[in-house]
Design an enzyme around this catalytic site. Structure first.
Site, PDB file in Angstrom:
ATOM      1  N   ASP A   1       0.820  -1.213   0.000  1.00  0.00           N
ATOM      2  CA  ASP A   1       0.000   0.000   0.000  1.00  0.00           C
ATOM      3  C   ASP A   1       0.854   1.263   0.000  1.00  0.00           C
ATOM      4  O   ASP A   1       0.424   2.305  -0.510  1.00  0.00           O
ATOM      5  CB  ASP A   1      -0.954   0.017   1.199  1.00  0.00           C
ATOM      6  CG  ASP A   1      -2.246  -0.742   0.927  1.00  0.00           C
ATOM      7  OD1 ASP A   1      -2.736  -0.682  -0.217  1.00  0.00           O
ATOM      8  OD2 ASP A   1      -2.759  -1.403   1.843  1.00  0.00           O
TER       9      ASP A   1
ATOM     10  N   LYS B   1     -27.811  -4.498  -0.479  1.00  0.00           N
ATOM     11  CA  LYS B   1     -28.109  -4.690   0.935  1.00  0.00           C
ATOM     12  C   LYS B   1     -27.184  -3.843   1.814  1.00  0.00           C
ATOM     13  O   LYS B   1     -25.971  -3.807   1.606  1.00  0.00           O
ATOM     14  CB  LYS B   1     -27.964  -6.167   1.305  1.00  0.00           C
ATOM     15  CG  LYS B   1     -29.017  -7.080   0.661  1.00  0.00           C
ATOM     16  CD  LYS B   1     -30.419  -6.754   1.170  1.00  0.00           C
ATOM     17  CE  LYS B   1     -31.467  -7.712   0.611  1.00  0.00           C
ATOM     18  NZ  LYS B   1     -32.824  -7.376   1.104  1.00  0.00           N
TER      19      LYS B   1
ATOM     20  N   LYS C   1     -30.890   5.745   3.821  1.00  0.00           N
ATOM     21  CA  LYS C   1     -31.056   4.612   4.736  1.00  0.00           C
ATOM     22  C   LYS C   1     -29.794   4.411   5.575  1.00  0.00           C
ATOM     23  O   LYS C   1     -29.871   4.210   6.797  1.00  0.00           O
ATOM     24  CB  LYS C   1     -31.367   3.346   3.938  1.00  0.00           C
ATOM     25  CG  LYS C   1     -31.643   2.122   4.802  1.00  0.00           C
ATOM     26  CD  LYS C   1     -32.017   0.921   3.940  1.00  0.00           C
ATOM     27  CE  LYS C   1     -32.308  -0.309   4.797  1.00  0.00           C
ATOM     28  NZ  LYS C   1     -32.667  -1.493   3.968  1.00  0.00           N
TER      29      LYS C   1
ATOM     30  N   GLY D   1      13.224 -11.854  -7.255  1.00  0.00           N
ATOM     31  CA  GLY D   1      12.793 -13.057  -6.552  1.00  0.00           C
ATOM     32  C   GLY D   1      13.943 -13.610  -5.742  1.00  0.00           C
ATOM     33  O   GLY D   1      15.062 -13.088  -5.780  1.00  0.00           O
TER      34      GLY D   1
ATOM     35  N   CYS E   1      16.740  -6.947 -10.704  1.00  0.00           N
ATOM     36  CA  CYS E   1      17.314  -7.637  -9.549  1.00  0.00           C
ATOM     37  C   CYS E   1      17.731  -9.061  -9.921  1.00  0.00           C
ATOM     38  O   CYS E   1      18.725  -9.255 -10.606  1.00  0.00           O
ATOM     39  CB  CYS E   1      16.335  -7.600  -8.379  1.00  0.00           C
ATOM     40  SG  CYS E   1      17.105  -7.985  -6.791  1.00  0.00           S
TER      41      CYS E   1
ATOM     42  N   MET F   1      18.521  -9.453 -13.517  1.00  0.00           N
ATOM     43  CA  MET F   1      19.870  -9.134 -13.968  1.00  0.00           C
ATOM     44  C   MET F   1      20.813 -10.292 -13.681  1.00  0.00           C
ATOM     45  O   MET F   1      21.642 -10.674 -14.510  1.00  0.00           O
ATOM     46  CB  MET F   1      20.402  -7.871 -13.293  1.00  0.00           C
ATOM     47  CG  MET F   1      21.732  -7.406 -13.893  1.00  0.00           C
ATOM     48  SD  MET F   1      22.658  -6.216 -12.907  1.00  0.00           S
ATOM     49  CE  MET F   1      23.892  -7.273 -12.157  1.00  0.00           C
TER      50      MET F   1
ATOM     51  N   HIS G   1      15.756  -1.924  -8.218  1.00  0.00           N
ATOM     52  CA  HIS G   1      14.330  -2.042  -8.559  1.00  0.00           C
ATOM     53  C   HIS G   1      13.802  -0.694  -9.053  1.00  0.00           C
ATOM     54  O   HIS G   1      13.241   0.087  -8.273  1.00  0.00           O
ATOM     55  CB  HIS G   1      13.522  -2.488  -7.334  1.00  0.00           C
ATOM     56  CG  HIS G   1      13.756  -3.899  -6.924  1.00  0.00           C
ATOM     57  ND1 HIS G   1      12.993  -4.950  -7.386  1.00  0.00           N
ATOM     58  CD2 HIS G   1      14.680  -4.446  -6.089  1.00  0.00           C
ATOM     59  CE1 HIS G   1      13.430  -6.089  -6.857  1.00  0.00           C
ATOM     60  NE2 HIS G   1      14.457  -5.811  -6.070  1.00  0.00           N
TER      61      HIS G   1
ATOM     62  N   GLU H   1      11.200  -0.050 -10.620  1.00  0.00           N
ATOM     63  CA  GLU H   1       9.736   0.045 -10.556  1.00  0.00           C
ATOM     64  C   GLU H   1       9.251   0.833  -9.346  1.00  0.00           C
ATOM     65  O   GLU H   1       8.165   1.424  -9.363  1.00  0.00           O
ATOM     66  CB  GLU H   1       9.103  -1.353 -10.553  1.00  0.00           C
ATOM     67  CG  GLU H   1       9.389  -2.206  -9.324  1.00  0.00           C
ATOM     68  CD  GLU H   1      10.627  -3.089  -9.451  1.00  0.00           C
ATOM     69  OE1 GLU H   1      10.684  -4.128  -8.762  1.00  0.00           O
ATOM     70  OE2 GLU H   1      11.528  -2.721 -10.224  1.00  0.00           O
TER      71      GLU H   1
END
EC number: 6.3.4.2
Length: 558
Positions: free
Chosen positions: A71, A188, A224, A354, A381, A384, A507, A509
């Site tokens: 998160d 509901k 409601k 990984g 990572c 490579m 990394h 990303e």
């Protein structure tokens, strides 16, 4: 004074509290309020660093080297604000701190209890974020679901918090599910009523309800919920499922979430500037081209294990007016099947990070396939490290070349343990973690993408390129396009003469944003789009040639 918004979740887990918190942060920032977001996780692990990706998903790494919940990646991407270890708190870290204090004698022989010692430590962590970053607003997401026994200390702490800092300085926001029942043909509210009842039993009355639903709320439902949950109608917010998570802030803005929250906090509502965000979402929803990229990983059964990689590809897709379709490929399948069986037809191949030997040979085969067929390749990572192993085996002809992580008896350990890791015993929080500088080599593809000499990237690894083999690799055509500033650690490699073949020890990303895609992902997606066009043109040309041959009349010579 800093204001605080607490986000809880009810009815079911994975309700989307993190996206709501991140979206609210975006809406506050669009009004020029500074924001920080804190995640309180109820599990007893000190951090998620040693947890299985199948159970927890991705471990997101911050600049200061904290291994955190995924998160926090949403928080950073939505607010464009870096988080730190202060923004991630677990039950395990709370108990560890309290027990350490008890061992030091800080409690002067008192009986250590959940109340007040654990709850005080939780409140201290919240105050610490406010003191260290001094934002206008701190948003605190409480993990888990109201009713879980693990969440009780956190809920008690935030109940006390409002009393201590003042009612007008705190908002309780509850994210809940409004299910559609096909047999009844209606939505509901009872699950939400019971969830709010559970919160009230703890002493918390929600100020705002965010109602997750798969279709628009039916007429009268807000009224409601307002009546049964004692929340003003204007504070009952619909959060309908969206085609992309980046649409959620715009949907919540239309529902008035930020305005209601700011009014409750006695803050000026201000006019938001969401023009850039709207443009991003519009670009995402109207691409002009599509490419398919293979993601070859060990944990592909759970896409959240590679969440930041997927998001970074999406950011690059926005910038190239394209959509990236991901073909999930299990690295283990490539160990038994031909690479062509799983990779034929893709326009790019990504091999992400990984740990452990499982699936490594499959990753190596995928990299070999990308190199042989000139398919754009991006390694991250372990990606490579596997590209180094592939080159060592197939080009440098090093017998049984491997990583010391996978084969301690390898005669050619082209990937070896970092020297500072030699005596490390504990697994948690002991890797090379966080932001480190990397010096780029001029006149390389990597340098052309970054357009600067020194870049900073986030790391999470114990193993590195073995410098004993550096000369041999360079002699056989390998290009080292990035190293640590002292030149000791190989951080980026690339292959000349290939459309795109770049692999990084870090990394990238983790630093990609919707408005500023990471240069390496942007370069990779651009190369994949170009490859897709070339491949398509080649197929069309082949088809034309075949049709021409079939339609050519045979001539009898005699």
């Amino acid at each position: 004074m800093t204001k605080f918004v607490f986000v809880t979740g009810g009815v079911v887990s994975s309700i989307g509290k993190g996206i709501v918190a991140a979206s609210l942060g975006r809406l506050f920032k669009s009004r020029d309020y500074s924001v920080s977001i804190l995640k309180l996780d109820p599990y007893i692990n000190v951090d998620p660093g040693t947890m299985s990706p199948f159970q927890h998903g991705e471990v997101f790494v911050t600049d200061d080297g904290a291994e955190t919940d995924l998160d926090l990646g949403h928080y950073e991407r939505f607010t464009d604000t870096p988080m730190s270890r202060l923004n991630s708190v677990t039950t395990g870290s709370i108990y560890q701190a309290v027990i350490n204090k008890e061992r030091r004698g800080d409690y002067m022989g008192g009986t250590v209890q959940v109340i007040p010692h654990i709850t005080n430590e939780i409140k201290e962590r919240i105050h610490r974020v406010a003191k260290n970053t001094n934002p206008d607003i701190v948003i605190i997401e409480i993990g888990g679901t109201v009713g879980d026994i693990e969440s009780l200390p956190f809920l008690e702490a935030i109940r006390q918090f409002r009393k201590e800092v003042g009612r007008n300085n705190v908002v309780y926001m509850h994210v809940t599910l409004i299910p559609w029942i096909p047999a009844a043909g209606e939505m509901k509210t009872k699950p939400t009523q019971h969830s709010v009842k559970e919160l009230r039993s703890i002493g918390i009355q929600p100020d705002v309800l965010v109602c997750r639903c798969d279709r628009p709320l039916q007429p009268g439902l807000k009224e409601k919920l307002s009546a049964f949950c004692d929340v003003p109608v204007a504070s009952v917010i619909m959060s309908q499922d969206a085609s992309t998570i980046y649409q959620v802030p715009l949907n919540l803005e239309e529902e008035g979430l930020a305005q209601q929250t700011l009014e409750l906090l006695n803050l000026e509502p201000r006019q938001p500037d969401l023009s850039q965000w709207r443009t991003l979402v519009q670009q995402m929803q109207s691409p002009s081209k599509q490419i398919e990229v293979a993601l070859v990983g060990k944990y592909v059964q759970l896409s959240d294990a590679y969440l930041s990689v997927v998001e970074a590809l999406g950011h690059a897709a926005i910038a190239t007016n394209s959509v990236v379709k991901i073909r999930w490929v299990s690295a283990e399948d490539l160990e038994n099947d031909s690479a062509e069986q799983h990779l034929e037809g893709v326009s790019g191949i990504v091999v992400p990070g990984g740990f452990g030997v499982r699936g490594v040979d499959g990753k190596v085969r995928a990299i070999e396939y990308a190199r042989h067929h000139n398919i754009p390749f991006l390694g991250l990572c372990m990606g490579m490290q596997c590209s180094v192993i592939e080159w060592a085996r197939n080009i440098a002809h090093l017998e049984k070349a491997n990583s010391a992580e996978f084969d301690r008896e390898s005669p050619n350990p082209v990937i070896n343990l970092l020297p500072e890791q030699q005596d490390v015993v504990d697994l948690g929080g002991t890797m090379r973690l966080g932001l480190y500088p990397c010096r780029l080599t001029p006149d390389t593809q990597t340098f052309a993408l970054y357009k600067q000499e020194v870049v900073y990237e986030r790391h999470r690894h114990r193993y590195e390129f073995n410098n004993a083999y550096r000369s041999l690799f360079l002699e056989t055509g390998y290009v080292i396009s990035g190293t640590s500033p002292d030149g000791r650690l190989v951080e980026i490699i690339e292959l000349p003469g290939h459309p795109f073949f770049i692999a990084t020890q870090f990394h990238p990303e983790f630093r990609s944003r919707p408005s500023t895609p990471h240069p390496l992902f942007l370069g990779f997606v651009k190369a994949s789009v170009d490859y897709n066009h070339v491949s398509l043109d080649s197929k069309i040309q082949t088809h034309i040639e075949l049709v021409t041959e079939e339609n050519t009349p045979s001539i009898a010579l005699g």
